[in-house]
Write a protein that holds these residues in place. Structure first.
Motif, PDB file in Angstrom:
ATOM      1  N   UNK A 342       0.827  -1.214   0.000  1.00 19.02           N
ATOM      2  CA  UNK A 342       0.000   0.000   0.000  1.00 19.02           C
ATOM      3  C   UNK A 342       0.858   1.260   0.000  1.00 19.02           C
ATOM      4  N   UNK A 343       2.068   1.160   0.564  1.00 15.89           N
ATOM      5  CA  UNK A 343       2.958   2.331   0.607  1.00 15.89           C
ATOM      6  C   UNK A 343       3.364   2.801  -0.791  1.00 15.89           C
ATOM      7  N   UNK A 344       3.309   1.919  -1.778  1.00  8.50           N
ATOM      8  CA  UNK A 344       3.680   2.294  -3.151  1.00  8.50           C
ATOM      9  C   UNK A 344       2.836   3.447  -3.658  1.00  8.50           C
ATOM     10  N   UNK A 345       1.580   3.493  -3.231  1.00  3.40           N
ATOM     11  CA  UNK A 345       0.646   4.498  -3.740  1.00  3.40           C
ATOM     12  C   UNK A 345       0.738   5.819  -2.975  1.00  3.40           C
ATOM     13  N   UNK A 346       1.665   5.873  -1.995  1.00  3.85           N
ATOM     14  CA  UNK A 346       1.938   7.120  -1.271  1.00  3.85           C
ATOM     15  C   UNK A 346       3.282   7.723  -1.673  1.00  3.85           C
ATOM     16  N   UNK A 347       3.983   7.083  -2.600  1.00  3.71           N
ATOM     17  CA  UNK A 347       5.309   7.566  -2.997  1.00  3.71           C
ATOM     18  C   UNK A 347       5.236   8.961  -3.611  1.00  3.71           C
ATOM     19  N   UNK A 348       6.260   9.757  -3.323  1.00  2.00           N
ATOM     20  CA  UNK A 348       6.315  11.130  -3.831  1.00  2.00           C
ATOM     21  C   UNK A 348       7.596  11.328  -4.642  1.00  2.00           C
ATOM     22  N   UNK A 349       7.552  12.286  -5.537  1.00  2.00           N
ATOM     23  CA  UNK A 349       8.722  12.603  -6.358  1.00  2.00           C
ATOM     24  C   UNK A 349       9.908  13.004  -5.483  1.00  2.00           C
ATOM     25  N   UNK A 365       7.860   8.644 -15.074  1.00  2.00           N
ATOM     26  CA  UNK A 365       7.464   7.371 -15.674  1.00  2.00           C
ATOM     27  C   UNK A 365       6.980   6.389 -14.611  1.00  2.00           C
ATOM     28  N   UNK A 366       7.687   6.311 -13.483  1.00  2.00           N
ATOM     29  CA  UNK A 366       7.295   5.391 -12.413  1.00  2.00           C
ATOM     30  C   UNK A 366       5.977   5.812 -11.774  1.00  2.00           C
ATOM     31  N   UNK A 367       5.829   7.097 -11.489  1.00  4.84           N
ATOM     32  CA  UNK A 367       4.585   7.584 -10.876  1.00  4.84           C
ATOM     33  C   UNK A 367       3.387   7.387 -11.802  1.00  4.84           C
ATOM     34  N   UNK A 368       3.613   7.556 -13.102  1.00  9.80           N
ATOM     35  CA  UNK A 368       2.539   7.326 -14.078  1.00  9.80           C
ATOM     36  C   UNK A 368       2.176   5.841 -14.126  1.00  9.80           C
ATOM     37  N   UNK A 369       3.181   4.970 -14.035  1.00  9.19           N
ATOM     38  CA  UNK A 369       2.945   3.527 -14.036  1.00  9.19           C
ATOM     39  C   UNK A 369       2.127   3.108 -12.818  1.00  9.19           C
ATOM     40  N   UNK A 370       2.436   3.688 -11.669  1.00 11.59           N
ATOM     41  CA  UNK A 370       1.672   3.396 -10.448  1.00 11.59           C
ATOM     42  C   UNK A 370       0.225   3.859 -10.602  1.00 11.59           C
ATOM     43  N   UNK A 371       0.052   5.051 -11.179  1.00 15.40           N
ATOM     44  CA  UNK A 371      -1.302   5.590 -11.376  1.00 15.40           C
ATOM     45  C   UNK A 371      -2.098   4.708 -12.343  1.00 15.40           C
ATOM     46  N   UNK A 380      -6.677  -9.644 -11.199  1.00 16.67           N
ATOM     47  CA  UNK A 380      -5.225  -9.448 -11.153  1.00 16.67           C
ATOM     48  C   UNK A 380      -4.794  -8.800  -9.843  1.00 16.67           C
ATOM     49  N   UNK A 381      -5.600  -7.895  -9.316  1.00 15.76           N
ATOM     50  CA  UNK A 381      -5.318  -7.287  -8.018  1.00 15.76           C
ATOM     51  C   UNK A 381      -5.304  -8.371  -6.943  1.00 15.76           C
ATOM     52  N   UNK A 447      -7.905   0.184  -1.535  1.00 14.04           N
ATOM     53  CA  UNK A 447      -9.229   0.551  -2.040  1.00 14.04           C
ATOM     54  C   UNK A 447      -9.403   2.067  -2.029  1.00 14.04           C
ATOM     55  N   UNK A 448      -8.936   2.708  -0.968  1.00 16.28           N
ATOM     56  CA  UNK A 448      -9.036   4.173  -0.870  1.00 16.28           C
ATOM     57  C   UNK A 448      -8.232   4.864  -1.967  1.00 16.28           C
ATOM     58  N   UNK A 449      -7.164   4.208  -2.422  1.00 20.11           N
ATOM     59  CA  UNK A 449      -6.332   4.770  -3.486  1.00 20.11           C
ATOM     60  C   UNK A 449      -6.932   4.548  -4.878  1.00 20.11           C
ATOM     61  N   UNK A 450      -8.027   3.783  -4.936  1.00 24.19           N
ATOM     62  CA  UNK A 450      -8.728   3.627  -6.212  1.00 24.19           C
ATOM     63  C   UNK A 450      -8.492   2.333  -6.951  1.00 24.19           C
ATOM     64  N   UNK A 451      -7.895   1.325  -6.300  1.00 27.23           N
ATOM     65  CA  UNK A 451      -7.695   0.037  -6.972  1.00 27.23           C
ATOM     66  C   UNK A 451      -9.021  -0.697  -7.140  1.00 27.23           C
ATOM     67  N   UNK A 452      -9.067  -1.591  -8.112  1.00 32.87           N
ATOM     68  CA  UNK A 452     -10.305  -2.289  -8.462  1.00 32.87           C
ATOM     69  C   UNK A 452     -10.503  -3.511  -7.558  1.00 32.87           C
ATOM     70  N   UNK A 453     -11.569  -3.487  -6.775  1.00 30.21           N
ATOM     71  CA  UNK A 453     -11.851  -4.616  -5.895  1.00 30.21           C
ATOM     72  C   UNK A 453     -13.227  -5.222  -6.157  1.00 30.21           C
ATOM     73  N   UNK A 454     -13.680  -5.050  -7.392  1.00 27.74           N
ATOM     74  CA  UNK A 454     -14.894  -5.747  -7.822  1.00 27.74           C
ATOM     75  C   UNK A 454     -14.848  -5.939  -9.327  1.00 27.74           C
TER      76      UNK A 454
END
Length: 539
Positions: A342-349, A365-371, A380-381, A447-454
């Motif tokens: 989950x920490x991956x989605x809090x990473x900052x430049x 490029x990395x931040x866009x890939x995470x998004x 897949x999740x 889930x709060x970061x917007x990942x697909x859980x359904x």
């Protein structure tokens, strides 16, 4: 008859585009000879470097003061992935093609497909044989076990296939391989090396694997310094002592392993090898579950290799497909920027800029890939979470059955066992995973970061105009064949691969295979054009 694309196998579902490099290989035709081939098809094979070509190539490198390659396999594999096609053209690459795939193929068996491919201009091995008995199979095996050294390329075995395509279809596939083909591996080359010491590696699941450090020896064209010992039972069965002289071979000609000890050379004061009692990384006492061969470190959330391994699994191509390698994961962990997925989605430049080699472009490029990974579908999740025993296939079945994470995490063991192919071990692992508040917190953060859980259902509300009618699609169309198949599915029809009495329509494009046309006419199945199909769905 013109080659359009060449890709590597990759992980089985996604590989690399190597078209420019493959076009430099003289044994692969850029355009086929005259023949009755379909409008489009795929042919699979192997790119190799012959022994003679490899020897000459290494001699040139030696004269130029460059490092020599260890073996032809590594040389071929490295060459085909190079970025400069001009450089690839200088390397003595060759290829053998062995499997034709397509929808409009006239032949009915594998051997016939090889002979036809040869006539089209492809290089096909002239050592393939069609046999009709087990005795003939073993005659072939015994012949090539000795004669393989006379070939100008390396082999480690042979492949035995069911010839008839209809029987292949009947046998089908497992999740990983066809049931109609099996490989027979020749006995591997063996060498003797001294056992110097043993290291212990901790994997993503916490399994602790012993690895032997050996005196360097040449084996199957490579220098071997390490060999797998798998688990404590293997060490015990071999009665290993430090300083032993051990017999080493490559399993499948790839992975070195110790198979025996030369007891006549054992020193009187040799120290017996005892398996670790505590984790080499976090010093937690190891556990061994009943029925398991491996010892495990139970410190899932604090043991560094398990944390990093879980993140590496999560970002993998078949999971979340985040543009992040092992070295980046290690650097992020070492800096303290990530401690779970989950920490991956809090990473900052501002954090990424502190990593070696990360500049503005690579950070973006990395931040866009995470998004972008937030669009990854639920199945897949679920696979990416790294729940023990939940592989890709199991994750798909669970996602399809429960449709969302809430129903899955509240499911009882009995409810889980009602899902196809879910056994007690998987069910218990799922219940245990979702009973842990640490895991629930990670899922909630994701889930709060917007990942697909359904499961994302089709909301276009296409009318059911085709009413479960069965279609065989053949030939070339004004749009891609995949688009045609998707339209059939959207409007309530189903696509089947072969013409039979259960087929309702054959949707025929340009250059439809004559064999399919003949069969459809014989069974009196209605043949429709692309325009007629569009009228059926009111387009």
């Amino acid at each position: 008859g013109v080659m359009t694309q060449a890709v590597t196998r990759g992980d089985g579902s996604q590989g690399d585009d190597v078209t420019a490099n493959v076009k430099t290989i003289r044994s692969i035709p850029l355009k086929l000879k005259e023949g009755n081939y379909p409008a489009d098809f795929e042919i699979r094979g192997e790119i190799i470097m012959t022994r003679s070509g490899f020897a000459k190539f290494n001699e040139k490198r030696k004269k130029l003061g460059k490092q020599e390659f260890a073996n032809p396999r590594n040389a071929a594999s490295g060459s085909i992935k190079m970025l400069d096609a001009k450089e690839v053209s200088k390397r003595p690459l060759d290829a053998y093609l062995y499997y034709v795939v397509g929808d409009d193929l006239e032949f009915t068996n594998h051997y016939q497909s090889l002979e036809t491919a040869r006539q089209w201009g492809f290089k096909v091995s002239d050592t393939a044989r069609k046999v009709s008995s087990v005795e003939q199979i073993f005659d072939f095996i015994n012949h090539w076990d000795k004669a393989r050294n006379e070939l100008d390329f390396e082999i480690d075995g042979i492949v035995i296939k069911v010839n008839d395509f209809s029987q292949q279809k009947q046998l089908g596939f497992t999740a990983k391989s066809p049931r109609w083909a099996i490989s027979y591996k020749f006995k591997a080359e063996q060498v003797v090396a001294e056992l110097l010491s043993i290291d212990y590696q901790v994997g993503r699941t916490g399994a602790v694997t012993p690895v032997a450090n050996l005196s360097p020896v040449q084996l199957a064209g490579t220098t071997v310094k390490r060999a797998s010992l798998h688990n404590a039972d293997v060490i015990k069965s071999l009665d290993l002592h430090i300083g032993d002289f051990v017999k080493v071979e490559k399993g499948g000609e790839i992975i070195p392993k110790i198979i025996a000890v030369d007891l006549s050379k054992r020193k009187d004061n040799a120290e017996e090898v005892s398996f670790l009692t505590h984790c080499p990384e976090c010093n937690t006492k190891l556990v061994r579950e009943e029925g398991e061969a491996a010892f495990y470190c139970p410190n899932v959330y604090q043991c560094p290799p398990q944390i990093k391994g879980n993140i590496e699994h999560f970002v993998g191509r078949k999971m979340m497909d985040i543009n992040m390698g092992e070295a980046t994961v290690a650097a992020l962990f070492d800096k303290g920027f990530v401690r779970n997925i989950a920490d991956l989605f809090d990473l900052k430049a501002s954090e990424l800029v502190q990593l070696d080699g990360f500049k503005q472009k690579s950070i973006a490029k990395l931040l866009e890939s995470i998004e972008q990974s937030k669009n990854t579908p639920f199945e897949k999740v679920l696979f990416a979470l790294g729940i023990r025993f939940v592989g890709e296939t199991v994750a798909k079945k669970l996602a399809q059955h429960f449709e969302n994470i809430d129903l899955l995490k509240s499911a009882t063991t009995m409810e889980l066992l009602m899902v196809d192919d879910i056994g007690e071990r998987i069910a218990e692992s799922l219940v245990e995973y979702f009973a842990n508040p640490v895991n629930i917190d990670i899922v909630n953060r994701l889930r709060e970061k917007g990942l697909q859980f359904e499961i994302q259902k089709n909301t276009d509300n296409f009318p059911d105009l085709l009413q479960a009618k069965a279609f065989v699609v053949s030939g070339k169309f004004s749009v891609s064949r995949d688009d045609i198949k998707q339209m059939i599915s959207n409007y309530g029809g189903k696509v089947i691969s072969a013409i039979s009495s259960k087929t309702d329509y054959v949707l025929a494009g340009d250059k439809m295979g004559p064999a399919k046309l003949k069969k459809a006419e014989k069974l009196e199945i209605k043949i429709i054009s692309e325009d007629e199909f569009y009228k059926m769905i009111n387009i």
